[in-house]
Write a protein that holds these residues in place. Structure first.
Motif, PDB file in Angstrom:
ATOM      1  N   MET A   1       0.807  -1.221   0.000  1.00 20.15           N
ATOM      2  CA  MET A   1       0.000   0.000   0.000  1.00 20.15           C
ATOM      3  C   MET A   1       0.841   1.273   0.000  1.00 20.15           C
ATOM      4  O   MET A   1       0.298   2.371   0.020  1.00 20.15           O
ATOM      5  CB  MET A   1      -0.946  -0.013   1.206  1.00 20.15           C
ATOM      6  CG  MET A   1      -1.953  -1.149   1.110  1.00 20.15           C
ATOM      7  SD  MET A   1      -3.233  -1.071   2.358  1.00 20.15           S
ATOM      8  CE  MET A   1      -2.382  -1.652   3.793  1.00 20.15           C
TER       9      MET A   1
ATOM     10  N   TRP B   1     -12.179   5.476 -12.510  1.00 20.90           N
ATOM     11  CA  TRP B   1     -11.985   5.412 -11.054  1.00 20.90           C
ATOM     12  C   TRP B   1     -11.288   6.677 -10.559  1.00 20.90           C
ATOM     13  O   TRP B   1     -11.683   7.267  -9.555  1.00 20.90           O
ATOM     14  CB  TRP B   1     -11.173   4.161 -10.663  1.00 20.90           C
ATOM     15  CG  TRP B   1     -10.679   4.262  -9.254  1.00 20.90           C
ATOM     16  CD1 TRP B   1     -11.410   4.079  -8.123  1.00 20.90           C
ATOM     17  CD2 TRP B   1      -9.370   4.655  -8.825  1.00 20.90           C
ATOM     18  NE1 TRP B   1     -10.635   4.322  -7.007  1.00 20.90           N
ATOM     19  CE2 TRP B   1      -9.368   4.672  -7.418  1.00 20.90           C
ATOM     20  CE3 TRP B   1      -8.190   4.978  -9.491  1.00 20.90           C
ATOM     21  CZ2 TRP B   1      -8.244   4.999  -6.666  1.00 20.90           C
ATOM     22  CZ3 TRP B   1      -7.059   5.307  -8.746  1.00 20.90           C
ATOM     23  CH2 TRP B   1      -7.101   5.321  -7.344  1.00 20.90           C
TER      24      TRP B   1
ATOM     25  N   GLY C   1      -6.936   3.746  -0.360  1.00 20.81           N
ATOM     26  CA  GLY C   1      -7.319   3.835   1.056  1.00 20.81           C
ATOM     27  C   GLY C   1      -8.692   4.475   1.211  1.00 20.81           C
ATOM     28  O   GLY C   1      -9.177   5.186   0.314  1.00 20.81           O
TER      29      GLY C   1
HETATM   30  C1  HEM Z   1     -15.144   2.407  10.418  1.00 20.11           C
HETATM   31  C2  HEM Z   1     -15.502   2.799   9.213  1.00 20.11           C
HETATM   32  C3  HEM Z   1     -14.819   2.420   7.928  1.00 20.11           C
HETATM   33  C4  HEM Z   1     -13.811   1.519   7.705  1.00 20.11           C
HETATM   34  C5  HEM Z   1     -13.120   0.620   8.718  1.00 20.11           C
HETATM   35  C6  HEM Z   1     -13.496   1.560   6.301  1.00 20.11           C
HETATM   36  C7  HEM Z   1     -12.528   0.778   5.701  1.00 20.11           C
HETATM   37  C8  HEM Z   1     -12.219   0.824   4.353  1.00 20.11           C
HETATM   38  C9  HEM Z   1     -11.201   0.015   3.720  1.00 20.11           C
HETATM   39  C10 HEM Z   1     -10.347  -1.026   4.431  1.00 20.11           C
HETATM   40  C11 HEM Z   1     -11.182   0.328   2.407  1.00 20.11           C
HETATM   41  C12 HEM Z   1     -10.259  -0.272   1.339  1.00 20.11           C
HETATM   42  C13 HEM Z   1      -8.906   0.404   1.474  1.00 20.11           C
HETATM   43  C14 HEM Z   1      -7.820  -0.065   0.553  1.00 20.11           C
HETATM   44  O1  HEM Z   1      -8.034  -0.796  -0.407  1.00 20.11           O
HETATM   45  O2  HEM Z   1      -6.675   0.347   0.837  1.00 20.11           O
HETATM   46  C15 HEM Z   1     -12.193   1.341   2.194  1.00 20.11           C
HETATM   47  C16 HEM Z   1     -12.486   1.910   0.985  1.00 20.11           C
HETATM   48  C17 HEM Z   1     -13.517   2.778   0.785  1.00 20.11           C
HETATM   49  N1  HEM Z   1     -14.341   3.324   1.741  1.00 20.11           N
HETATM   50 FE1  HEM Z   1     -14.243   3.015   3.727  1.00 20.11          FE
HETATM   51  N2  HEM Z   1     -14.316   2.470   5.689  1.00 20.11           N
HETATM   52  C18 HEM Z   1     -15.130   3.018   6.643  1.00 20.11           C
HETATM   53  C19 HEM Z   1     -16.093   3.989   6.451  1.00 20.11           C
HETATM   54  C20 HEM Z   1     -16.436   4.511   5.235  1.00 20.11           C
HETATM   55  C21 HEM Z   1     -17.461   5.498   5.019  1.00 20.11           C
HETATM   56  C22 HEM Z   1     -18.286   6.129   6.130  1.00 20.11           C
HETATM   57  C23 HEM Z   1     -17.529   5.726   3.688  1.00 20.11           C
HETATM   58  C24 HEM Z   1     -18.409   6.664   2.926  1.00 20.11           C
HETATM   59  C25 HEM Z   1     -19.109   7.639   3.415  1.00 20.11           C
HETATM   60  C26 HEM Z   1     -16.518   4.897   3.059  1.00 20.11           C
HETATM   61  C27 HEM Z   1     -16.269   4.856   1.704  1.00 20.11           C
HETATM   62  C28 HEM Z   1     -15.258   4.126   1.112  1.00 20.11           C
HETATM   63  C29 HEM Z   1     -14.999   4.122  -0.308  1.00 20.11           C
HETATM   64  C30 HEM Z   1     -15.781   4.866  -1.376  1.00 20.11           C
HETATM   65  C31 HEM Z   1     -13.901   3.271  -0.515  1.00 20.11           C
HETATM   66  C32 HEM Z   1     -13.259   2.887  -1.842  1.00 20.11           C
HETATM   67  C33 HEM Z   1     -12.047   3.703  -2.159  1.00 20.11           C
HETATM   68  C34 HEM Z   1     -11.381   3.282  -3.455  1.00 20.11           C
HETATM   69  O3  HEM Z   1     -11.458   2.132  -3.857  1.00 20.11           O
HETATM   70  O4  HEM Z   1     -10.775   4.151  -4.089  1.00 20.11           O
HETATM   71  N3  HEM Z   1     -15.881   4.186   4.024  1.00 20.11           N
HETATM   72  N4  HEM Z   1     -12.812   1.630   3.386  1.00 20.11           N
END
Ligand code: HEM
Length: 828
Positions: A414, A448, A766
């Motif tokens: 990462m 993306w 991330g």
């Molecule tokens: C405790 C709360 C949350 C955790 C633990 C979490 C965790 C994660 C993780 C592990 C990823 C993938 C990261 C990677 O591949 O490096 C991710 C991606 C993402 N998260 Fe969260 N997330 C949380 C809350 C949220 C919230 C509240 C939203 C939207 C309002 C959100 C939207 C997204 C989006 C859109 C992605 C995709 C990013 C990409 O692929 O470019 N997440 N999240």
């Protein structure tokens, strides 16, 4: 069966069979022109070598499913006989009818009854003048009922085939895309010179299914001796069982000694009359090749993939060898065994050493290591990594997948090589549910990049997160009010937290709450729950694509379609509402500048971002926010409260600190947070270390690369086990203990710079919503701890709290967190 084969090549009349098979099948037909012609069709068009070869995919796919099913009960006893029955039934059904029809209970029962009635002892066939007894014992009626049910079912099958042909869009199985019904529908009466109607097709299809699945050893023959000296119509029963055990032909005939065939040319194909399970000649089984191909592949995989043992207390010699009554001789008691995956050093692992791939556990054919994921992938992958190291290569179905379980390897993926590992693999259900147009599941590429830019710069900036403050505060007040209503009574905190997070996301993304407590609100909540669970569901087709058709039968495909349509319709309504509001210019969303996510996304000009951007893109991105933002935030608060209940002294410390600072103010507001953040922050970090809400997340490599000297090819899937990384003893002292103070003099944070703690991932892919998430978690947790004292019902002590987790990638507490809240402010 050889010298006088022609003479002995008829079958006697059997009345139930005759009725059930329209008097028009092959196996039970008397010798004659009709039998000759239909057998020709069977031998030349249905069961030729070429055809049997063309059913290979079906055999292989069904073998994979069978092995997978067995793997699911690995190390537990299970009924192998039952599994064999569905294995053979499913193969025959796909080959004859083109697809599996007998998944549901009802049609399965119908076939079972058919098999029973075909084999039923009918006294009338032996003493014709007693045949009236069947009117009284109910057999006649059962035959009639079963016949009508099957007839109707087969009519449906044929109609389906006719429609498919008319539309010209269907393909059956087999190399040339034709199943038995297809072939039989093509038979021209004129070319075979005997009547050939729909009933003939049905009879042939049924008798073939029957012969292969459960009734394959019928050797009843009828002598049609025309010359003098032998009575015509004298029944002949060939006892294949006795012939195979005849001491004249076999040494120690009762012994199971496969090596007796070592230097022998004796075969079962019908040329050697000491072994006639199939019989050759005119009435011999035309499906020998087909049957053997299935038996060989099934048996080879059973023996290759598993070590078998009997349930405790049983040895092989004690196995009951009782047989069932009837012509098809099943083992009487089902064969109940325990299967343990056999760790075979395949040639592939030798090959892997040459290719310098990372260390791997041994794998099974076709399913690879899928069976080792089990119910809790994060835990099972951690166990495997303990043996094979933090950079491990496993095979999930046909896909080589790197498993990352340490801070060093996570940094490599990462940070150091983030540009190479910044894609996501194609996963079919999310692809459908998110219109193939969202951010989180999108492969690396221009779309993306642009969509993520909108997300980071327009939806989730620090300024925007700040602007959602009113929403957070209002919803926190409502949550506290709800809890106060059940004060001093036990209540389900998990449920309250789910609606809290749902409501916040709903207001921020869609501008208002759509999920109230009325009937339509409940329906919406159910729809959303289904959506989130389907996006997270395990889909075997994403690992072994050629068996993705199973989802047509297990109902998943239908659920996906139904859910997609409902959500799509709901989102259309939401967008329309926004367009009207914007046109009227009287509405204001939330956030400082009155804009919710839909407003912002409606304002995106395709021309300015340079990639297509339609209404579907808006819907997809909005659903990303729901999928990413509801469960995860709820899980974080739920586990924090669970750990604090288990560690009351820590809870007390945090509460005292908050209460001292708050000095009896009615509630914690966002402006208070920076004063009380200290101990709260430690608790949140420690919770996210031990319970990352997304326990494992997935990436895919864009090109060939090397990690720690190992070769990693392009398009390798990578699973980052955030759960294992947070519990890695190399990075953490006493990693299993909940000790927030470990962060006291540490700079380690969850924001993506410290790879010992990666609940949100890091780098290009991330999570873009860390600030938004933490703002919600902090405010909710601060108020829960400030405003209430917490205990378990029935005076239960915290250590006894059940910590079981749910199955899946988002790891909730399995049992809801049921607590008693006592208001602090009133009390003091
Ligand atoms: C405790 C709360 C949350 C955790 C633990 C979490 C965790 C994660 C993780 C592990 C990823 C993938 C990261 C990677 O591949 O490096 C991710 C991606 C993402 N998260 Fe969260 N997330 C949380 C809350 C949220 C919230 C509240 C939203 C939207 C309002 C959100 C939207 C997204 C989006 C859109 C992605 C995709 C990013 C990409 O692929 O470019 N997440 N999240």
């Amino acid at each position: 069966m050889k010298t006088h084969d022609l003479i002995f090549s008829s079958r006697p009349h059997a009345s139930f069979l005759n009725r059930l098979l329209y008097g028009k099948d092959i196996a039970f037909a008397p010798y004659g022109e009709y039998w000759r012609q239909t057998r020709k069709i069977c031998v030349l068009q249905l069961l030729s070598t070429h055809k049997v070869q063309s059913y290979r995919t079906v055999r292989e796919e069904e073998t994979v499913l069978m092995i997978q099913k067995i793997s699911e009960s690995c190390s537990l006893k299970f009924d192998l006989s039952k599994m064999m029955i569905s294995f053979t039934n499913d193969i025959i059904c796909r080959v004859t009818l083109g697809r599996k029809y007998f998944g549901d209970h009802e049609s399965g029962e119908m076939v079972k009854k058919f098999v029973y009635l075909v084999g039923a002892f009918n006294v009338g066939d032996f003493i014709p003048r007693l045949s009236w007894v069947n009117n009284f014992n109910g057999l006649e009626k059962r035959v009639e009922k079963n016949f009508r049910e099957l007839d109707c079912f087969l009519d449906g099958v044929i109609e389906e085939h006719v429609c498919k042909k008319l539309r010209k869009d269907g393909s059956g199985f087999g190399e040339d895309g034709e199943d038995f019904v297809d072939v039989l529908l093509g038979v021209k009466e004129s070319s075979i010179g005997v009547p050939f109607f729909r009933d003939n097709i049905k009879a042939i299809v049924m008798v073939i299914s029957l012969s292969f699945s459960s009734y394959s050893h019928i050797c009843l023959r009828y002598c049609q001796f025309i010359s003098n000296g032998w009575p015509v119509g004298f029944p002949v029963i060939i006892n294949a069982w006795a012939i195979g055990r005849d001491p004249v032909s076999w040494e120690d005939p009762e012994e199971f000694r496969p090596k007796r065939f070592l230097n022998s040319t004796i075969d079962y194909k019908g040329y050697d009359f000491v072994l006639i399970p199939f019989r050759e000649g005119r009435r011999g089984c035309p499906g020998t090749m087909f049957a053997i191909a299935n038996v060989e592949l099934g048996l080879a995989n059973l023996l290759y993939s598993f070590d078998r043992s009997l349930p405790v207390g049983l040895t092989g010699e004690k196995l009951d060898m009782g047989e069932i009554f009837g012509v098809s001789v099943h083992k009487k008691d089902p064969l109940v065994v325990i299967a343990t995956p056999h760790l075979i050093k395949t040639y592939r692992s030798a090959l892997k050493t040459n290719l310098n791939m990372p260390p791997s556990p041994t794998r099974l054919p076709i399913i690879g290591n899928l069976h080792q994921l089990g119910t809790f992938p994060h835990r099972n992958l951690q166990n495997l990594a303990k043996k094979h190291g933090p950079l491990m290569l496993i095979h999930l179905g046909q896909y080589p997948t790197l498993i990352i379980s340490s801070a060093d390897t996570a940094r490599e993926i990462m940070k150091t090589q983030d540009h190479i590992f910044s894609s996501r693999p194609h996963i079919s259900f999310p692809e459908r549910l998110f219109y193939g147009k969202d951010i989180a599941f999108a492969p690396y590429g221009e779309y993306w990049k642009q969509a993520r830019k909108i997300c980071v710069l327009q939806l989730l900036t620090a300024h925007k997160v700040q602007s959602y403050r009113t929403v957070r505060e209002e919803e926190t007040v409502l949550m506290i009010k709800k809890i106060s209503e059940s004060c001093s009574l036990k209540f389900d905190l998990s449920k309250v937290l789910i609606s809290f997070t749902n409501d916040i996301i709903c207001r921020v993304a869609l501008g208002r709450k759509y999920f109230g407590d009325d009937e339509s609100g409940k329906r919406m909540r159910k729809m959303l729950k289904e959506f989130v669970s389907l996006a997270d569901i395990f889909n075997i087709g994403d690992f072994i694509p050629r068996i993705s058709w199973v989802n047509n039968f297990n109902g998943l495909e239908k659920r996906i379609e139904k859910c997609f349509k409902e959500v799509d319709c709901f989102l259309d309504g939401v967008i329309e509402e926004h367009i009207c509001k914007n046109l009227r210019k009287d509405g204001s969303g939330f956030g400082e500048d009155g804009e919710d996510f839909v407003d912002v996304l409606l304002g995106v000009e395709e021309s300015s971002i340079g990639v297509p951007f339609s209404r579907d893109h808006i819907k997809a991105i909005v659903m990303d926010m729901f999928e990413g933002g509801t469960d995860t935030v709820c899980i974080a608060i739920e586990w924090a409260m669970t750990e604090l209940i288990r560690h009351p002294h820590i809870m007390k410390e945090v509460q005292e600190e908050i209460r001292e600072i708050m000095k009896f103010k009615p509630k914690v507001e966002e402006s208070d947070l920076n004063k009380i953040q200290h101990s709260l922050q430690l608790v949140i970090k420690e919770t996210l270390r031990l319970h990352p809400p997304i326990s494992v997340f997935i990436r895919e490599s864009l090109e060939n690369t090397k990690i720690q000297g190992y070769n990693i090819p392009a398009k390798t899937r990578v699973i980052i086990n955030a759960w294992a990384i947070g519990r890695d003893p190399v990075s953490w002292e006493d990693p299993e203990e909940f000790r927030p103070k470990r962060f006291l003099n540490s700079t380690i944070d969850y924001k993506g710079r410290d790879f010992e703690l990666t609940p949100f991932g890091a780098g290009k892919r991330g999570c873009p919503a860390i600030m938004f998430t933490i703002a919600n978690v902090e405010l909710a947790l601060a108020n829960l701890l400030y405003q209430f004292d917490w205990t378990l019902p029935g005076g239960l002590s915290g250590e006894k709290l059940d910590m079981a987790e749910t199955f899946g990638v988002s790891v909730h507490k399995k049992d809801p967190l049921v607590l008693i809240a006592t208001p602090y402010l009133i009390k003091t």
